[in-house]
Design an enzyme around this catalytic site. Structure first.
Site, mmCIF file in Angstrom:
data_model
loop_
_atom_site.group_PDB
_atom_site.id
_atom_site.type_symbol
_atom_site.label_atom_id
_atom_site.label_comp_id
_atom_site.label_asym_id
_atom_site.label_seq_id
_atom_site.Cartn_x
_atom_site.Cartn_y
_atom_site.Cartn_z
ATOM 1 N N CYS A 1 -16.392 1.914 0.335
ATOM 2 C CA CYS A 1 -15.085 1.271 0.144
ATOM 3 C C CYS A 1 -14.648 1.989 2.096
ATOM 4 C CB CYS A 1 -14.137 1.462 -0.278
ATOM 5 S SG CYS A 1 -13.544 3.842 0.378
ATOM 6 N N ASP B 1 -16.763 8.106 -1.789
ATOM 7 C CA ASP B 1 -15.533 7.968 -0.631
ATOM 8 C C ASP B 1 -15.757 9.117 -0.344
ATOM 9 O OD1 ASP B 1 -13.644 6.686 -0.057
ATOM 10 O OD2 ASP B 1 -12.266 6.282 -1.816
ATOM 11 N N ARG C 1 -13.878 -8.193 1.157
ATOM 12 C CA ARG C 1 -12.547 -8.164 1.298
ATOM 13 C C ARG C 1 -11.950 -9.390 1.495
ATOM 14 N NH1 ARG C 1 -10.547 -2.945 0.922
ATOM 15 N NH2 ARG C 1 -8.868 -4.305 0.306
ATOM 16 N N GLN D 1 -10.645 -3.423 -3.943
ATOM 17 C CA GLN D 1 -11.685 -3.514 -3.880
ATOM 18 C C GLN D 1 -12.981 -3.873 -4.044
ATOM 19 O OE1 GLN D 1 -12.371 -1.387 -0.857
ATOM 20 N NE2 GLN D 1 -14.376 -2.166 -0.942
ATOM 21 N N HIS E 1 -7.422 0.932 -6.481
ATOM 22 C CA HIS E 1 -7.793 0.246 -5.470
ATOM 23 C C HIS E 1 -8.206 -1.243 -6.083
ATOM 24 C CE1 HIS E 1 -8.084 -0.973 -1.447
ATOM 25 N NE2 HIS E 1 -8.762 0.078 -0.343
ATOM 26 N N ARG F 1 0.874 -1.402 0.220
ATOM 27 C CA ARG F 1 -0.121 0.487 -0.302
ATOM 28 C C ARG F 1 0.889 1.428 -0.393
ATOM 29 N NH1 ARG F 1 -5.674 1.335 3.309
ATOM 30 N NH2 ARG F 1 -5.909 0.112 1.497
HETATM 31 N N1 NVA Z 1 -9.633 6.932 -1.574
HETATM 32 C C1 NVA Z 1 -9.415 6.079 0.003
HETATM 33 C C2 NVA Z 1 -9.897 5.273 0.038
HETATM 34 C C3 NVA Z 1 -9.599 4.530 1.389
HETATM 35 C C4 NVA Z 1 -9.932 2.838 1.334
HETATM 36 C C5 NVA Z 1 -8.201 6.596 -0.035
HETATM 37 O O1 NVA Z 1 -7.222 6.314 -0.649
HETATM 38 O O2 NVA Z 1 -7.506 6.594 1.069
HETATM 39 N N1 CP Z 2 -11.438 0.011 2.011
HETATM 40 C C1 CP Z 2 -9.831 0.017 2.322
HETATM 41 O O1 CP Z 2 -9.288 -0.579 2.214
HETATM 42 O O2 CP Z 2 -10.141 -0.453 3.806
HETATM 43 P P1 CP Z 2 -8.412 -0.255 4.525
HETATM 44 O O3 CP Z 2 -8.441 1.706 4.362
HETATM 45 O O4 CP Z 2 -9.091 0.518 6.109
HETATM 46 O O5 CP Z 2 -8.016 -0.949 4.237
#
Ligand code: NVA
Ligand code: CP
Length: 298
Positions: free
Chosen positions: A257, A217, A285, A135, A132, A105
């Site tokens: 998400c 989101d 997930r 997801q 992502h 990540r």
């Molecule tokens: N768009 C959000 C998704 C979190 C799972 C982010 O990147 O913070």
């Molecule tokens: N939806 C998602 O990826 O959640 P986290 O940021 O908690 O992993």
């Protein structure tokens, strides 16, 4: 060196492979082991480098790896040498000699691409600034579970054209369902997708018209905290609420998400309503991650 298979974007899979992953996810959720090997990760080690916080992705991968018989090794990027500037290409080559797969990540998607270029083990995108994919596989599976045909559905996206939106665009382009995104000017997704399937509008009511599923989101993603105040203003009209959903199908499903900011991109009422699939979406997930790992780690 034989090139390993990576999962950095949904485009790394064909249409048939994506549908196969969804089918396998259902089998895994029902407890059906892979033929021949019930614990395909037995004796295998999977690294997890996280440069951003995570609840769902981190825990579901960790548990999924254990359930498949493997061992997860969590690597906080601040505590390994990559956080002190060790080149990605060096880290990738070294970790490839210890591990059997790695989940990353990160911020820039180029970090994943660079890692994958030098890695001799599969690399999985656990979220980057622009994608992502895990997801969206979970989202598609969650809809299928409710009887939605993910090849012909009408999907809508309301809000920021972010990483999750980009992966929705890839999914629509690969599978052929219709996707209408409503994003404020200046916050369009990076990807345009298949023009026959993906439409970008400014008005959220236009996007959700007759939609089978509406997804949203946060207005400021991880790494955009400094822009939060400006974004509060820009996205004010981009909230998924009961009024907006009146234009969608009567039994519309709502996805998020998570984590969610109630009162911003989604109301408490919608989050907790019968339309909301967010808890199943989070659970799934786990099952999806297992299907992905099974596919990548031979
Ligand atoms: N768009 C959000 C998704 C979190 C799972 C982010 O990147 O913070
Ligand atoms: N939806 C998602 O990826 O959640 P986290 O940021 O908690 O992993």
């Amino acid at each position: 060196m034989q090139k390993p298979r990576h999962f950095l974007t949904l485009d790394d899979c064909s249409r048939e492979e994506l549908l196969g992953l969804l089918k396998r996810t259902g089998e895994l959720k029902s407890g059906i082991p892979r033929s021949g090997k019930a614990k395909p990760l037995e004796g295998r080690y999977v690294g997890m480098i996280f440069e951003k916080p995570s609840t769902r992705t981190r825990v579901s991968f960790h548990v999924g790896i254990s359930q498949l018989g493997g061992q997860a090794i969590f690597l906080n990027s601040r505590e390994i040498q990559i956080g002190r500037g060790e080149p990605i290409r060096d880290t990738a080559r070294v970790l490839s000699r210890y591990l059997d797969a790695i989940i990353i990540r990160t911020f820039g998607h180029n970090v994943l691409e660079e890692f994958a270029r030098w890695s001799s083990i599969p690399v999985v995108n656990g979220l980057s600034d622009s994608h992502h994919p895990c997801q969206i596989l979970g989202d598609l599976f969650t809809l299928q579970e409710r009887g939605v045909d993910v090849l012909t559905m009408k999907a809508a996206w309301v809000g920021d054209g972010n990483n999750v939106a980009n992966s929705w665009i890839e999914a629509a382009s690969i599978l052929g369902f219709s996707l209408k995104l409503a994003c404020p000017e200046g916050y369009d997704p990076q990807l345009t997708g298949d023009s026959g399937k993906v439409t970008l509008v400014r008005d959220p009511s236009e996007a959700v018209q007759d939609a089978d599923v509406v997804s949203t989101d946060v207005w400021a993603s991880m790494g955009q905290e400094d822009e939060a105040d400006v974004r509060q203003e820009v996205f004010r009209g981009y909230q998924v609420n009961s009024e907006l959903l009146k234009g969608a199908r009567k039994n519309v499903y709502v996805l998020h998400c998570l984590p969610a900011h109630r009162g911003e991109e989604i109301t408490e009422e919608v989050m907790e309503s019968a339309h909301s699939l967010v808890w199943d979406e989070a659970e799934n997930r786990l099952h999806v991650q297992k299907a992905i790992l099974e596919m990548l780690v031979e």
